[in-house]
Design an enzyme around this catalytic site. Sequence first.
Site, PDB file in Angstrom:
ATOM      1  N   PRO A 140       1.989  -6.011  -2.579  1.00 26.15           N
ATOM      2  CA  PRO A 140       1.273  -7.031  -1.804  1.00 26.15           C
ATOM      3  C   PRO A 140       0.203  -6.514  -0.839  1.00 26.15           C
ATOM      4  O   PRO A 140       0.339  -6.602   0.383  1.00 26.15           O
ATOM      5  CB  PRO A 140       2.400  -7.738  -1.058  1.00 26.15           C
ATOM      6  CG  PRO A 140       3.422  -6.663  -0.854  1.00 26.15           C
ATOM      7  CD  PRO A 140       3.360  -5.828  -2.102  1.00 26.15           C
ATOM      8  N   CYS A 141      -0.899  -6.046  -1.381  1.00 29.85           N
ATOM      9  CA  CYS A 141      -2.003  -5.562  -0.549  1.00 29.85           C
ATOM     10  C   CYS A 141      -2.628  -6.691   0.269  1.00 29.85           C
ATOM     11  O   CYS A 141      -3.260  -6.436   1.297  1.00 29.85           O
ATOM     12  CB  CYS A 141      -3.042  -4.850  -1.404  1.00 29.85           C
ATOM     13  SG  CYS A 141      -3.651  -5.809  -2.792  1.00 29.85           S
TER      14      CYS A 141
END
Length: 170
Positions: A140-141
């Site tokens: 989850p950047c």
Amino acid sequence: MKAKAKIKAGQLTDLRRQLKFESVVGPLFIVASEKGLQGIFWEEQKVKFLDSLNEKQSSVAYISQTVIQLNEYFMKIRKKFDINLDVAGTDFQIRVWNELSKIPYGKTVSYKDVAERLDSKAVRAVGSANGRNPIMIIVPCHRVINASGGLGGYAGGLEAKKKLLQLEQN
């Protein structure tokens, strides 16, 4: 390897396949090898498209599993992913991506926070590795923001980043 497990450097193979997936943030291109998911991209990759999700290759099974889990995520049913990963990157990128994988659903951290968790002062390098994350959403950047609270950048554009963060808040 599972998304919750440590990411290790993979090798790209000719047995990779690709599927275009329509999502609430726009079209995504899912790429998998015989070893696991290799990427979720904003643009079409130079990889052969699947003819059917009924093909008997392992890469197709990983793509099918990814589609199911992404649909569950977008329907707010899934908060953690459980998909074998086959990711290529530098040692530093892999360390950053592993750290990103620890950010809880619905939470955000700063690039500086990620650097500190890695015992590093290389905030820009963390930002660069974050931007090269090949498995967005699953790694989850989008949950990484500026220390000031601003959104920072996002490969898919800030509107997509806002949508993903809003999805996780409601």
